[in-house]
Design an enzyme around this catalytic site. Sequence first.
Site, PDB file in Angstrom:
ATOM      1  N   ASP A   5       1.560   6.394   5.373  1.00  0.00           N
ATOM      2  CA  ASP A   5       0.601   5.447   4.789  1.00  0.00           C
ATOM      3  C   ASP A   5       1.131   4.747   3.530  1.00  0.00           C
ATOM      4  OD1 ASP A   5      -1.783   4.269   5.444  1.00  0.00           O
ATOM      5  OD2 ASP A   5      -3.016   5.599   4.214  1.00  0.00           O
TER       6      ASP A   5
ATOM      7  N   GLU B 135      -9.395   3.751   1.778  1.00  0.00           N
ATOM      8  CA  GLU B 135      -8.821   3.817   0.440  1.00  0.00           C
ATOM      9  C   GLU B 135      -7.765   2.758   0.174  1.00  0.00           C
ATOM     10  OE1 GLU B 135      -7.675   5.450   2.937  1.00  0.00           O
ATOM     11  OE2 GLU B 135      -5.531   5.071   2.711  1.00  0.00           O
TER      12      GLU B 135
ATOM     13  N   ASP C 106      -2.530  10.234   3.408  1.00  0.00           N
ATOM     14  CA  ASP C 106      -3.923   9.846   3.588  1.00  0.00           C
ATOM     15  C   ASP C 106      -4.669  10.904   4.398  1.00  0.00           C
ATOM     16  OD1 ASP C 106      -6.347   8.632   3.827  1.00  0.00           O
ATOM     17  OD2 ASP C 106      -5.686   7.020   5.169  1.00  0.00           O
TER      18      ASP C 106
ATOM     19  N   ASP D  16     -12.133   7.172   3.251  1.00  0.00           N
ATOM     20  CA  ASP D  16     -10.959   6.937   4.092  1.00  0.00           C
ATOM     21  C   ASP D  16     -10.577   5.454   4.123  1.00  0.00           C
ATOM     22  OD1 ASP D  16      -8.856   7.636   5.692  1.00  0.00           O
ATOM     23  OD2 ASP D  16     -10.054   7.919   7.519  1.00  0.00           O
TER      24      ASP D  16
ATOM     25  N   ARG E 231      -7.599  -0.405   0.779  1.00  0.00           N
ATOM     26  CA  ARG E 231      -8.110  -1.653   0.188  1.00  0.00           C
ATOM     27  C   ARG E 231      -8.448  -1.470  -1.287  1.00  0.00           C
ATOM     28  NH1 ARG E 231     -12.709  -1.925   4.700  1.00  0.00           N
ATOM     29  NH2 ARG E 231     -11.017  -0.827   5.741  1.00  0.00           N
TER      30      ARG E 231
ATOM     31  N   LYS F  78     -10.274  13.072   7.504  1.00  0.00           N
ATOM     32  CA  LYS F  78      -9.844  12.775   8.875  1.00  0.00           C
ATOM     33  C   LYS F  78      -9.812  14.080   9.670  1.00  0.00           C
ATOM     34  CE  LYS F  78      -6.649   8.942   7.840  1.00  0.00           C
ATOM     35  NZ  LYS F  78      -7.345   7.833   8.494  1.00  0.00           N
TER      36      LYS F  78
ATOM     37  N   LYS G 121       0.861  -1.191   0.000  1.00  0.00           N
ATOM     38  CA  LYS G 121       0.000   0.000   0.000  1.00  0.00           C
ATOM     39  C   LYS G 121       0.891   1.233   0.000  1.00  0.00           C
ATOM     40  CE  LYS G 121      -3.255   2.654   2.892  1.00  0.00           C
ATOM     41  NZ  LYS G 121      -4.151   2.656   4.070  1.00  0.00           N
TER      42      LYS G 121
END
Length: 508
Positions: free
Chosen positions: A293, A354, A275, A352, A356, A282, A270
Site C-alpha cells: 500500500d 485511509e 494497511d 480503511d 485519501r 480488514k 500514497k
Amino acid sequence: MTALTLSTAAVPGLRADAIVVGVAKGTNGPVVAPGAEAVDAAYDGGLADVLETLGASGGEGEVTKVPAPSGFKAPLILAVGLGAAAEKGAGYGAEALRRAAGVAARALVGAKKAAFALPLADAADAGAVGEGALLGAYSFDAYKENGKDAKGRGGKAPLADVVLLGGKPRDRAYKAAVERAAAVGEELNRARDLINMPPNDLTPAAFAALAQDAAKLHGLKIQVLDEKALTKGGYGGILGVGSGSAATPRLVKLSYTSSKAKKHLALVGKGITYDSGGISLKPAGHNETMKCDMSGAAAVFATVVAAARLGLEVNVTGWLALAENMPSGTAVRPGDVLRMFSGKTVEVLNTDAEGRLVLADALWAASQEKPDAIVDVATLTGAMMLALGSRTFGIMANDEAFRGAIHEAAAAAGEESWPMPLPEHLRKGMDSQVADIANMGERMGGGLVAGLFLREFVGEGITWAHLDIAGPAFNEGGPFGYTPKGGTGSAVRTLVRLAELAAAGELS
Ligand code: BES
Ligand code: MN
Ligand code: ZN
C-alpha cells in the site's frame, strides 16, 4: 545489480552463457527475427527449421533453447518469441521487445552473461531491450537465508551482465537510450524492493531514512516532517491515519531542481507501509498483500531519483505521505472528525479509507508551491481493481487534456491505463452531518468517489491527475514478460515519461 552495455562484438567469438535471438510467428511457421543473421548463418540458414522441430511457434512469451553451433564460444542459443512477425520495413515495437527481453532475462536466471541479438530498428528499441532485460532480471532475495549465495528463484542469482548487440555503441542516441534504460530500470527495481520489503522493517521512519540516503547520493533536497513537525503544522489527515501505530508517520518532500527548468511537476505518493484497515479492520484474505500500500510513494521516490540521474530539465518535487494504518487504543475511530492541513474537516466513517486522508494533506502541501501540475499515485481502491483488472491503472483528472496526455504517456512507456470520469453527482454521497466532508460515499463507483474526495484538496487552478494503481501495483499471479511476482513498480515509467514531456515543454 545487472550491468547493461552496448557491443559490436561478432557473435561466434563472443564469450557469454547465452545468445538471445528473436523468433516470430510467420504465415508458414516460425521466422527468425532480424539481428540473428550471424547465428542463423551458422546453422546454414536453418535456425527457423531447428526451432520449429523443437516446437517453437514464435508466440509471445515462448522460450526455446538450442545448443549453439560448433565454433561458438557461447554454449547456448535462447530463442524468445516476439509474437506476429513484423511487416516488411516495420519494426517490432518497443513493448514487444521489452517483454521478449524480460522473458529471456527471466529464463536466464542463474546465468552470468547473455548477449541480446534482438531486432533493433533504432536507439529507442535498444533502450526498450535494455529496460526489459533489467526488469526481467529482477529478484528480491534480501530475506532469503544465506542471502548472497542462496539467491531467490530456486537458489539462482539473476542474470548479471546484459550485452546489447545490433546497436551503435558510439552513437549518442544509442548511448543515451541505454543510460536511460539503466537509470529507469534500476530505480524501478529499487521501488520493487521497497514494495516487497516486509512492513515490520519498512516503517514510515525507515522509508524516510532511505529517502534521506538517496537524497545525499543524488544531491536532492529533502525535508522530513516527523510526528512532532506534523502536529505543529496541522497535518490532521496523516496524523489521524498514523495514530493507531507505534511506528509514527512522516511526510517526506524530496526535490530535484534543474537550473534549466521551465516547468515544475509535483508528484504525490500514497505511502501506507501497511494497511490493516485500522478499526474498520480488514478480514483475513484481504490483508496479506497490504504491504504493497506504499507503492505510490515508491513510484514517486523512484521517479524523482531517475529524473536526477537523467538530469532532466524540469523541477520535480516528490511528496511521500507515509503512515501505518493499524487498530489500537489510540487509533482513529469511525465517527472521529479530523482537521486536515487545508483547514477542511473530515468525518472518518471508515478507517480503511485511509489513503485519501494522507493524500489530502500531501496534495494541499504540494499545492502551496503552485506547481504547473500535480500527479498523485495511489493503491487507493479495490473498486478500481474490480473495474479495470490487475494490469491497468485508472486515471482521473480535473483537466481532460491532461488526463489524455497521461494516458498517452503511459502507453508510450509500456504501461496499461484507462481514463476514468469524476461524475459530479457522486460528490453528495460524501456530505457529512458534522464535518465538511466524509471519507466515504456511495459504494458504487468507489474509485471515482475517492478521486472526487482528493479533488477537494487540490489548490485552486492547479492542473491535477490521480492514478489509482490498486490493480497493477502488486502481481499476485505468476511472472509474465518483464513483470515479476510481487511489487511491480507500476507507474514509474509513466511518471518518468511525464517528467521528460514536461522538460520538453510538451505537457500542459
Ligand atoms: N489500500 C486499499 C485499497 C486496495 C485494495 C489496494 C486492494 C490494493 C488492493 C484502500 O486503503 C482501501 O482499503 N480502500 C477501501 C475503501 C473503502 C473503505 C471506501 C476499499 O477499496 O475497499
Ligand atoms: Mn485501506
Ligand atoms: Zn490503503
